[in-house]
Design a protein around this motif. Structure first.
Motif, PDB file in Angstrom:
ATOM      1  N   UNK A  39      68.818  52.518  51.934  1.00 18.75           N
ATOM      2  CA  UNK A  39      68.842  51.066  52.117  1.00 18.75           C
ATOM      3  C   UNK A  39      67.596  50.405  51.536  1.00 18.75           C
ATOM      4  N   UNK A  40      66.471  51.156  51.544  1.00 17.17           N
ATOM      5  CA  UNK A  40      65.229  50.636  50.945  1.00 17.17           C
ATOM      6  C   UNK A  40      64.617  51.741  50.089  1.00 17.17           C
ATOM      7  N   UNK A  41      64.016  51.369  48.975  1.00 14.05           N
ATOM      8  CA  UNK A  41      63.226  52.315  48.189  1.00 14.05           C
ATOM      9  C   UNK A  41      61.794  51.777  48.095  1.00 14.05           C
ATOM     10  N   UNK A  42      60.836  52.538  48.642  1.00 14.28           N
ATOM     11  CA  UNK A  42      59.433  52.135  48.610  1.00 14.28           C
ATOM     12  C   UNK A  42      58.764  52.760  47.371  1.00 14.28           C
ATOM     13  N   UNK A  43      58.281  51.926  46.466  1.00  9.16           N
ATOM     14  CA  UNK A  43      57.636  52.441  45.249  1.00  9.16           C
ATOM     15  C   UNK A  43      56.119  52.511  45.440  1.00  9.16           C
ATOM     16  N   UNK A  44      55.443  53.264  44.545  1.00  5.50           N
ATOM     17  CA  UNK A  44      53.991  53.451  44.665  1.00  5.50           C
ATOM     18  C   UNK A  44      53.300  53.379  43.291  1.00  5.50           C
ATOM     19  N   UNK A  45      53.920  52.658  42.357  1.00 13.39           N
ATOM     20  CA  UNK A  45      53.262  52.390  41.075  1.00 13.39           C
ATOM     21  C   UNK A  45      53.268  53.534  40.071  1.00 13.39           C
ATOM     22  N   UNK A  46      54.196  54.485  40.218  1.00 16.29           N
ATOM     23  CA  UNK A  46      54.243  55.603  39.269  1.00 16.29           C
ATOM     24  C   UNK A  46      55.113  55.250  38.051  1.00 16.29           C
ATOM     25  N   UNK A  47      54.809  55.929  36.947  1.00 16.82           N
ATOM     26  CA  UNK A  47      55.458  55.598  35.676  1.00 16.82           C
ATOM     27  C   UNK A  47      56.977  55.701  35.759  1.00 16.82           C
ATOM     28  N   UNK A  48      57.464  56.772  36.372  1.00 21.43           N
ATOM     29  CA  UNK A  48      58.919  56.998  36.359  1.00 21.43           C
ATOM     30  C   UNK A  48      59.677  55.922  37.126  1.00 21.43           C
ATOM     31  N   UNK A  49      58.991  55.277  38.084  1.00 21.31           N
ATOM     32  CA  UNK A  49      59.654  54.214  38.853  1.00 21.31           C
ATOM     33  C   UNK A  49      59.985  53.037  37.942  1.00 21.31           C
ATOM     34  N   UNK A  50      58.999  52.688  37.094  1.00 24.03           N
ATOM     35  CA  UNK A  50      59.170  51.499  36.239  1.00 24.03           C
ATOM     36  C   UNK A  50      60.354  51.674  35.298  1.00 24.03           C
ATOM     37  N   UNK A  51      60.495  52.905  34.797  1.00 23.20           N
ATOM     38  CA  UNK A  51      61.572  53.169  33.852  1.00 23.20           C
ATOM     39  C   UNK A  51      62.929  52.920  34.514  1.00 23.20           C
ATOM     40  N   UNK A  52      62.997  53.223  35.801  1.00 19.68           N
ATOM     41  CA  UNK A  52      64.314  53.188  36.442  1.00 19.68           C
ATOM     42  C   UNK A  52      64.608  51.953  37.284  1.00 19.68           C
ATOM     43  N   UNK A  53      63.589  51.110  37.496  1.00 20.23           N
ATOM     44  CA  UNK A  53      63.809  49.989  38.403  1.00 20.23           C
ATOM     45  C   UNK A  53      64.930  49.053  37.930  1.00 20.23           C
ATOM     46  N   UNK A  54      65.003  48.807  36.634  1.00 20.92           N
ATOM     47  CA  UNK A  54      66.080  47.955  36.122  1.00 20.92           C
ATOM     48  C   UNK A  54      67.448  48.571  36.394  1.00 20.92           C
ATOM     49  N   UNK A  55      67.490  49.910  36.220  1.00 24.22           N
ATOM     50  CA  UNK A  55      68.753  50.618  36.482  1.00 24.22           C
ATOM     51  C   UNK A  55      69.139  50.489  37.953  1.00 24.22           C
ATOM     52  N   UNK A  67      72.537  46.646  46.361  1.00 26.80           N
ATOM     53  CA  UNK A  67      72.188  46.524  47.781  1.00 26.80           C
ATOM     54  C   UNK A  67      70.897  47.237  48.147  1.00 26.80           C
ATOM     55  N   UNK A  68      70.378  48.048  47.217  1.00 24.65           N
ATOM     56  CA  UNK A  68      69.149  48.784  47.499  1.00 24.65           C
ATOM     57  C   UNK A  68      67.952  47.842  47.382  1.00 24.65           C
ATOM     58  N   UNK A  69      67.224  47.733  48.482  1.00 20.30           N
ATOM     59  CA  UNK A  69      66.054  46.851  48.465  1.00 20.30           C
ATOM     60  C   UNK A  69      64.867  47.638  47.926  1.00 20.30           C
ATOM     61  N   UNK A  70      64.105  47.053  47.007  1.00 16.97           N
ATOM     62  CA  UNK A  70      62.943  47.772  46.467  1.00 16.97           C
ATOM     63  C   UNK A  70      61.668  47.102  46.953  1.00 16.97           C
ATOM     64  N   UNK A  71      60.844  47.880  47.649  1.00 16.13           N
ATOM     65  CA  UNK A  71      59.605  47.344  48.225  1.00 16.13           C
ATOM     66  C   UNK A  71      58.410  48.036  47.572  1.00 16.13           C
TER      67      UNK A  71
END
Ligand SMILES: [Zn+2]
Length: 287
Positions: free
Chosen positions: A81-97, A104-108
Motif C-alpha cells: 500500500x505504501x513504498x518508502x524510498x531512501x534516495x537510491x539510484x534504482x528507485x529513481x529509475x522505477x518510480x515512473x513505472x 494505488x501505491x503511495x510513494x513516500x
C-alpha cells in the motif's frame, strides 16, 4: 456410534475450514508496505509494531548502488500500500513505472526534510548522498516521516503509532549519546572504509571517512599507492569493509599496511546493534 463418529468428522473438518479461513483472512487484513533496504524495515517496525508487514526489496549483503530490479520484486510491490524510498539510484529509475503500473501505491520519501550532502563518491557532487540511515539524529526525522505517512493512511492506529514514535525518538536520543561517548575521546579522526557510506555518521561524531573505493570502483594502482602512504603516515591499523562489496583492494591494502580488515554491515536489519558494534570498533581503531 457410527453417527457420532460421523459428526466428529464433520465438526472436525468444519473447524479446520474455519481455522484456515480465519488465518487467510487475518493475513489479508495486515497491510503490506515496502522499503528499499533492511534498516528502513527496522524503523517502520518500531512505529507500526505488528500492524503492518514490511517487504524489503534489497537483501543486506548487496551493493545498494548496483542493484537490478526483477519482475518478482514488482509482484511484491503490487501487493503493497505504501513504498518508502531512501534516495537510491534504482528507485529513481522505477518510480515512473510505479506511478503507471500501480496507481494505488503511495510513494513516500523517507528522507523528506533532511538536508542531503553531496555524495563523495560521485562526479563533482552531481549526486546526493543517500546514506542518511546511519545517523541516529537523521533517523529521528525519518521516524517522523514514517509516523506522518502511517497516521494518515491508517488513522485507526494513530494513537498507537504516536506512542511508539515517542518511544523510538527517546531510544534514538539515547543511542546518539551512547555513540557520542564511545567516540568523543578518539585521538585519530580519520578512518578508512571501503565504500563511503558513513558521511552523515562521520559528520555527527566529528570523524573523517577516507574511502578506498573511488567513484564506485576499486582504486587504480596510483590511487592505491597514495592511500598506502596516507595509512602508513597516520599509523592506521584497521580498514573497514562492507558486506557485499569487493574485498580485494581492501585486503591488498591491509597486507601492505600491516592493518586488519573489519567487516561491517551498513544494511543490517539489526540496525541499532550494528551501529553500536561499528562505534566500538571505531573507538578501538582510533584510540
Ligand atoms: Zn552506499
Amino acid at each position: 456410534m457410527k453417527k457420532i463418529f460421523f459428526l466428529f468428522i464433520v465438526l472436525g473438518s468444519l473447524n479446520l475450514i474455519w481455522a484456515q479461513n480465519f488465518n487467510t483472512k487475518n493475513n489479508k487484513n495486515i497491510p503490506i508496505v515496502s522499503v528499499s533496504i533492511p534498516p528502513q524495515a527496522f524503523f517502520i517496525e518500531k512505529i507500526a509494531g505488528n500492524t503492518l508487514k514490511v517487504n524489503i526489496i534489497l537483501p543486506s549483503n548487496t551493493n545498494e548502488h548496483h542493484f537490478e530490479f526483477k519482475p518478482s520484486i514488482m509482484k511484491k510491490l503490487e501487493q503493497s500500500e505504501i513504498y518508502f524510498t531512501i534516495g537510491l539510484e534504482f528507485e529513481k529509475i522505477f518510480i515512473d513505472k510505479f506511478h503507471h503500473n500501480f496507481p494505488n501505491l503511495e510513494i513516500i520519501n523517507m528522507q523528506k526534510n533532511i538536508k542531503l550532502l553531496d555524495f563523495q563518491d560521485s562526479h563533482h557532487g552531481e549526486q546526493k548522498d543517500p546514506h542518511t540511515w546511519l545517523d541516529p539524529i537523521l533517523v529521528q526525522t525519518m521516524a517522523l516521516n514514517i509516523y506522518d505517512a502511517l497516521a494518515q493512511k491508517y488513522p485507526e492506529n494513530k494513537n498507537f503509532y504516536k506512542e511508539n514514535l515517542n518511544k523510538f525518538l527517546a531510544e534514538l536520543d539515547n543511542l546518539n549519546l551512547q555513540i557520542s561517548s564511545k567516540l568523543e575521546n578518539t585521538k585519530q579522526k580519520e578512518f578508512i572504509v571501503y565504500h563511503p557510506s558513513w558521511a552523515y555518521f562521520a559528520k555527527r561524531y566529528h570523524l573523517i571517512q577516507i574511502p578506498v573505493e573511488i567513484l564506485g570502483k576499486e582504486p587504480k594502482i596510483k590511487e592505491l599507492k597514495q592511500l598506502i602512504t596516507f595509512i602508513k603516515n597516520k599509523h592506521i591499523k584497521t580498514i573497514f569493509v562492507q558486506n557485499g562489496f569487493p574485498e580485494n583492494a581492501a585486503k591488498a591494502l591491509a597486507r601492505q599496511c600491516d592493518a586488519q580488515i573489519y567487516v561491517i554491515n551498513h544494511l543490517s536489519k539489526d540496525w541499532e546493534k550494528e551501529l553500536l558494534n561499528v562505534s566500538d570498533a571505531l573507538s578501538k581503531a582510533l584510540k
